[in-house]
Write a protein that holds these residues in place. Structure first.
Motif, PDB file in Angstrom:
ATOM      1  N   SER A  41       0.151  -8.692  10.307  1.00  0.00           N
ATOM      2  CA  SER A  41       0.222  -9.031   8.884  1.00  0.00           C
ATOM      3  C   SER A  41       1.674  -9.223   8.438  1.00  0.00           C
ATOM      4  O   SER A  41       2.600  -8.598   8.955  1.00  0.00           O
ATOM      5  CB  SER A  41      -0.420  -7.917   8.055  1.00  0.00           C
ATOM      6  N   SER A  42       1.866 -10.087   7.430  1.00  0.00           N
ATOM      7  CA  SER A  42       3.194 -10.267   6.839  1.00  0.00           C
ATOM      8  C   SER A  42       3.526  -9.135   5.872  1.00  0.00           C
ATOM      9  O   SER A  42       4.659  -8.995   5.439  1.00  0.00           O
ATOM     10  CB  SER A  42       3.264 -11.608   6.108  1.00  0.00           C
ATOM     11  N   ASN A  43       2.523  -8.338   5.539  1.00  0.00           N
ATOM     12  CA  ASN A  43       2.697  -7.176   4.661  1.00  0.00           C
ATOM     13  C   ASN A  43       2.932  -5.952   5.542  1.00  0.00           C
ATOM     14  O   ASN A  43       2.021  -5.466   6.210  1.00  0.00           O
ATOM     15  CB  ASN A  43       1.440  -6.990   3.798  1.00  0.00           C
ATOM     16  N   GLN A  44       4.159  -5.439   5.548  1.00  0.00           N
ATOM     17  CA  GLN A  44       4.487  -4.357   6.472  1.00  0.00           C
ATOM     18  C   GLN A  44       3.712  -3.079   6.191  1.00  0.00           C
ATOM     19  O   GLN A  44       3.456  -2.285   7.098  1.00  0.00           O
ATOM     20  CB  GLN A  44       5.987  -4.073   6.467  1.00  0.00           C
ATOM     21  N   THR A  45       3.306  -2.863   4.944  1.00  0.00           N
ATOM     22  CA  THR A  45       2.532  -1.649   4.651  1.00  0.00           C
ATOM     23  C   THR A  45       1.128  -1.733   5.251  1.00  0.00           C
ATOM     24  O   THR A  45       0.526  -0.698   5.567  1.00  0.00           O
ATOM     25  CB  THR A  45       2.434  -1.399   3.134  1.00  0.00           C
ATOM     26  N   VAL A  46       0.608  -2.941   5.417  1.00  0.00           N
ATOM     27  CA  VAL A  46      -0.680  -3.110   6.101  1.00  0.00           C
ATOM     28  C   VAL A  46      -0.523  -2.742   7.577  1.00  0.00           C
ATOM     29  O   VAL A  46      -1.390  -2.085   8.165  1.00  0.00           O
ATOM     30  CB  VAL A  46      -1.193  -4.565   5.954  1.00  0.00           C
ATOM     31  N   ILE A  47       0.591  -3.132   8.180  1.00  0.00           N
ATOM     32  CA  ILE A  47       0.858  -2.780   9.576  1.00  0.00           C
ATOM     33  C   ILE A  47       0.969  -1.265   9.723  1.00  0.00           C
ATOM     34  O   ILE A  47       0.395  -0.665  10.646  1.00  0.00           O
ATOM     35  CB  ILE A  47       2.152  -3.462  10.074  1.00  0.00           C
ATOM     36  N   ILE A  48       1.695  -0.640   8.811  1.00  0.00           N
ATOM     37  CA  ILE A  48       1.878   0.819   8.863  1.00  0.00           C
ATOM     38  C   ILE A  48       0.534   1.528   8.727  1.00  0.00           C
ATOM     39  O   ILE A  48       0.240   2.476   9.464  1.00  0.00           O
ATOM     40  CB  ILE A  48       2.855   1.267   7.760  1.00  0.00           C
ATOM     41  N   PHE A  49      -0.292   1.058   7.790  1.00  0.00           N
ATOM     42  CA  PHE A  49      -1.622   1.653   7.623  1.00  0.00           C
ATOM     43  C   PHE A  49      -2.437   1.506   8.912  1.00  0.00           C
ATOM     44  O   PHE A  49      -3.127   2.445   9.339  1.00  0.00           O
ATOM     45  CB  PHE A  49      -2.360   0.973   6.472  1.00  0.00           C
ATOM     46  N   THR A  50      -2.356   0.332   9.527  1.00  0.00           N
ATOM     47  CA  THR A  50      -3.123   0.074  10.749  1.00  0.00           C
ATOM     48  C   THR A  50      -2.665   0.984  11.888  1.00  0.00           C
ATOM     49  O   THR A  50      -3.494   1.484  12.659  1.00  0.00           O
ATOM     50  CB  THR A  50      -2.985  -1.402  11.159  1.00  0.00           C
ATOM     51  N   LEU A  51      -1.366   1.219  11.983  1.00  0.00           N
ATOM     52  CA  LEU A  51      -0.854   2.140  13.010  1.00  0.00           C
ATOM     53  C   LEU A  51      -1.377   3.550  12.772  1.00  0.00           C
ATOM     54  O   LEU A  51      -1.714   4.271  13.720  1.00  0.00           O
ATOM     55  CB  LEU A  51       0.672   2.124  13.011  1.00  0.00           C
ATOM     56  N   LEU A  93       0.869  -1.179   0.000  1.00  0.00           N
ATOM     57  CA  LEU A  93       0.000   0.000   0.000  1.00  0.00           C
ATOM     58  C   LEU A  93       0.903   1.225   0.000  1.00  0.00           C
ATOM     59  O   LEU A  93       1.663   1.434   0.941  1.00  0.00           O
ATOM     60  CB  LEU A  93      -0.877   0.030   1.252  1.00  0.00           C
ATOM     61  N   SER A  94       0.825   2.053  -1.030  1.00  0.00           N
ATOM     62  CA  SER A  94       1.641   3.261  -1.069  1.00  0.00           C
ATOM     63  C   SER A  94       1.160   4.235   0.004  1.00  0.00           C
ATOM     64  O   SER A  94       0.021   4.153   0.488  1.00  0.00           O
ATOM     65  CB  SER A  94       1.554   3.930  -2.443  1.00  0.00           C
ATOM     66  N   ASP A  95       2.019   5.182   0.378  1.00  0.00           N
ATOM     67  CA  ASP A  95       1.640   6.185   1.369  1.00  0.00           C
ATOM     68  C   ASP A  95       0.418   6.973   0.903  1.00  0.00           C
ATOM     69  O   ASP A  95      -0.482   7.276   1.692  1.00  0.00           O
ATOM     70  CB  ASP A  95       2.803   7.150   1.627  1.00  0.00           C
ATOM     71  N   TRP A  96       0.391   7.328  -0.384  1.00  0.00           N
ATOM     72  CA  TRP A  96      -0.732   8.088  -0.920  1.00  0.00           C
ATOM     73  C   TRP A  96      -2.028   7.282  -0.835  1.00  0.00           C
ATOM     74  O   TRP A  96      -3.077   7.809  -0.448  1.00  0.00           O
ATOM     75  CB  TRP A  96      -0.450   8.477  -2.365  1.00  0.00           C
ATOM     76  N   GLN A  97      -1.945   5.986  -1.158  1.00  0.00           N
ATOM     77  CA  GLN A  97      -3.136   5.135  -1.089  1.00  0.00           C
ATOM     78  C   GLN A  97      -3.610   5.002   0.360  1.00  0.00           C
ATOM     79  O   GLN A  97      -4.816   5.016   0.630  1.00  0.00           O
ATOM     80  CB  GLN A  97      -2.823   3.763  -1.685  1.00  0.00           C
ATOM     81  N   GLN A  98      -2.677   4.887   1.283  1.00  0.00           N
ATOM     82  CA  GLN A  98      -3.052   4.796   2.699  1.00  0.00           C
ATOM     83  C   GLN A  98      -3.810   6.048   3.145  1.00  0.00           C
ATOM     84  O   GLN A  98      -4.822   5.959   3.850  1.00  0.00           O
ATOM     85  CB  GLN A  98      -1.808   4.606   3.564  1.00  0.00           C
ATOM     86  N   LEU A  99      -3.332   7.213   2.724  1.00  0.00           N
ATOM     87  CA  LEU A  99      -3.994   8.463   3.100  1.00  0.00           C
ATOM     88  C   LEU A  99      -5.390   8.553   2.476  1.00  0.00           C
ATOM     89  O   LEU A  99      -6.330   9.024   3.118  1.00  0.00           O
ATOM     90  CB  LEU A  99      -3.141   9.658   2.660  1.00  0.00           C
ATOM     91  N   ARG A 100      -5.523   8.102   1.234  1.00  0.00           N
ATOM     92  CA  ARG A 100      -6.845   8.096   0.590  1.00  0.00           C
ATOM     93  C   ARG A 100      -7.815   7.201   1.358  1.00  0.00           C
ATOM     94  O   ARG A 100      -8.973   7.575   1.594  1.00  0.00           O
ATOM     95  CB  ARG A 100      -6.731   7.588  -0.849  1.00  0.00           C
ATOM     96  N   LEU A 101      -7.354   6.020   1.739  1.00  0.00           N
ATOM     97  CA  LEU A 101      -8.221   5.084   2.457  1.00  0.00           C
ATOM     98  C   LEU A 101      -8.599   5.635   3.828  1.00  0.00           C
ATOM     99  O   LEU A 101      -9.767   5.551   4.240  1.00  0.00           O
ATOM    100  CB  LEU A 101      -7.516   3.732   2.605  1.00  0.00           C
ATOM    101  N   LEU A 102      -7.637   6.209   4.521  1.00  0.00           N
ATOM    102  CA  LEU A 102      -7.922   6.785   5.839  1.00  0.00           C
ATOM    103  C   LEU A 102      -8.949   7.899   5.743  1.00  0.00           C
ATOM    104  O   LEU A 102      -9.825   8.042   6.607  1.00  0.00           O
ATOM    105  CB  LEU A 102      -6.630   7.311   6.474  1.00  0.00           C
ATOM    106  N   ARG A 103      -8.841   8.706   4.708  1.00  0.00           N
ATOM    107  CA  ARG A 103      -9.771   9.825   4.533  1.00  0.00           C
ATOM    108  C   ARG A 103     -11.183   9.327   4.252  1.00  0.00           C
ATOM    109  O   ARG A 103     -12.164  10.015   4.555  1.00  0.00           O
ATOM    110  CB  ARG A 103      -9.291  10.709   3.377  1.00  0.00           C
ATOM    111  N   SER A 104     -11.305   8.124   3.698  1.00  0.00           N
ATOM    112  CA  SER A 104     -12.620   7.586   3.340  1.00  0.00           C
ATOM    113  C   SER A 104     -13.348   6.976   4.526  1.00  0.00           C
ATOM    114  O   SER A 104     -14.532   6.646   4.425  1.00  0.00           O
ATOM    115  CB  SER A 104     -12.475   6.523   2.243  1.00  0.00           C
ATOM    116  N   ILE A 105     -12.637   6.772   5.634  1.00  0.00           N
ATOM    117  CA  ILE A 105     -13.241   6.115   6.796  1.00  0.00           C
ATOM    118  C   ILE A 105     -13.652   7.166   7.818  1.00  0.00           C
ATOM    119  O   ILE A 105     -12.813   7.849   8.404  1.00  0.00           O
ATOM    120  CB  ILE A 105     -12.247   5.121   7.441  1.00  0.00           C
ATOM    121  N   GLY A 106     -14.958   7.300   8.008  1.00  0.00           N
ATOM    122  CA  GLY A 106     -15.453   8.312   8.934  1.00  0.00           C
ATOM    123  C   GLY A 106     -15.635   7.810  10.346  1.00  0.00           C
ATOM    124  O   GLY A 106     -15.518   8.572  11.313  1.00  0.00           O
TER     125      GLY A 106
END
Length: 357
Positions: free
Chosen positions: A216-226, A187-200
């Motif tokens: 998760s074994s996917n570190q970008t999923v962990i970063i997004f979750t944090l 998950l790119s940083d930009w995609q993470q920010l888009r997803l976060l903005r979509s969750i109210g």
């Protein structure tokens, strides 16, 4: 000898010059014609853009009855280029406005059957066209498209599956993040920010999902979750964030540090200091930034120790900046003028004090 070396006559030379000049003139004419064509295309595009914006403005200001159709406008929409421009204006307007204005934009989308155009895009082969169709259907809230968009979450093209991720979350909110359970691609940083903005908001039963993503074994999923934990101040996951200080990824460590600072409690400063020496330089710098942000007096002795004894110049600088934030100017100035202090430390302090000034 004459048979071997043919002498160029004046007549042949003139012919050659004429041929070259003709080619140059032809090339110039082709460039001019192409430039004129491009100008006409851009000029026409600008006219269509203004007409589309005017149509949206008119609908927002005056209102346009659902189902009432401008026949002249319908004729223009038969041109694929004009149709695409009108669609892009609708999408941009929908994202810009809210309330009644947004409803009017959506009415235009339905009245002029733009859904059909978006569906045509989503079934194309070119990734950027498919992504555009997904965005248009999502922004205009065409819920009947959700099953098909969901099937594109596994699309091989990054542009397509990222737009599908964003669309699913736009439709379903937090529940749309279930693709994170099996996500392999980053998950790119930009995609993470888009997803976060979509969750109210978060559903009541979110904790199991969040805990699963943190392992998760996917570190970008962990970063997004944090980042999600920070956004919604999910205090129950404070201990989980601390456990990530042992993660193999430096980026995850840094995000974990930022998270526990966002969830700070009375033990946070001591916990950061306790793990400091086990961390790589990047994470150590982040801890010092966290201490600077917290401005807790209890960290002063520790920061002074790093200024004096840490071997890395970057750590010395970060520690000094944190001491300045703790209003330790007198202490630093006293060291900077002491002749017995190593020159390296004095230079670090002088540099930090000048930057602060």
């Amino acid at each position: 000898m004459n048979s071997i070396f043919h002498r160029v006559t004046i007549h042949e030379l003139i012919i050659a010059i004429v041929v070259v000049l003709s080619l140059v003139v032809l090339l110039i004419m082709m460039v001019l014609l192409y430039s004129f064509y491009k100008y006409k295309v851009l000029h026409q595009r600008q006219i269509w853009l203004q007409e589309s914006e005017q149509k949206v403005t008119q609908a927002i200001v005056s209102g346009e009855e659902v189902g009432s159709v401008d026949e002249k406008f319908i004729m223009k929409l038969r041109n694929p280029s004009f149709r695409n421009i009108f669609l892009s204006v609708l999408v941009a307007s929908d994202q810009k406005f809210s309330g009644g204005a947004r409803n009017e934009v959506n009415n235009l989308f339905k009245t002029y059957k733009m859904e059909d155009a978006a569906w045509q895009k989503i079934r194309q082969k070119k990734a950027y066209v498919v992504a555009g169709g997904i965005l248009e259907l999502a922004v205009m809230r065409v819920e009947s498209a959700l099953p098909y968009i969901s099937s594109l979450l596994e699309h091989p093209k990054r542009q397509v599956y990222q737009e599908a991720q964003y669309a699913v979350v736009s439709f379903k909110g937090f529940d749309g993040l279930d693709f994170l359970n099996t996500l392999v691609a980053p998950l790119s940083d930009w995609q993470q920010l888009r997803l976060l903005r979509s969750i109210g908001k978060l559903p009541v039963a979110h904790e199991e999902w969040v805990k699963n993503w943190l392992s998760s074994s996917n570190q970008t999923v962990i970063i997004f979750t944090l980042r999600l934990i920070r956004k919604f101040q999910l205090l129950p996951f404070y201990a989980d964030a601390i456990n990530l200080f042992d993660h193999r990824s430096v980026t995850v460590k840094v995000q974990a540090i930022r998270t526990i600072i966002a969830l700070e409690n009375v033990e946070t400063i001591n916990q950061l200091i306790a793990v400091f020496f086990k961390q790589p330089i990047e994470a150590q710098i982040e801890i010092l930034r966290a201490l600077k942000k917290s401005r807790s007096p209890q960290s002063t002795p520790f920061l002074q120790q790093q200024l004096w004894h840490h071997p890395a110049i970057s750590i010395k600088i970060a520690a000094t900046e944190a001491l300045i934030a703790l209003k330790q100017h007198d202490y630093l100035q006293r060291i900077a003028t002491d002749e017995t202090v190593p020159e390296e430390i004095k230079q670090v302090i002088k540099h930090a004090l000048q930057e602060k000034t």
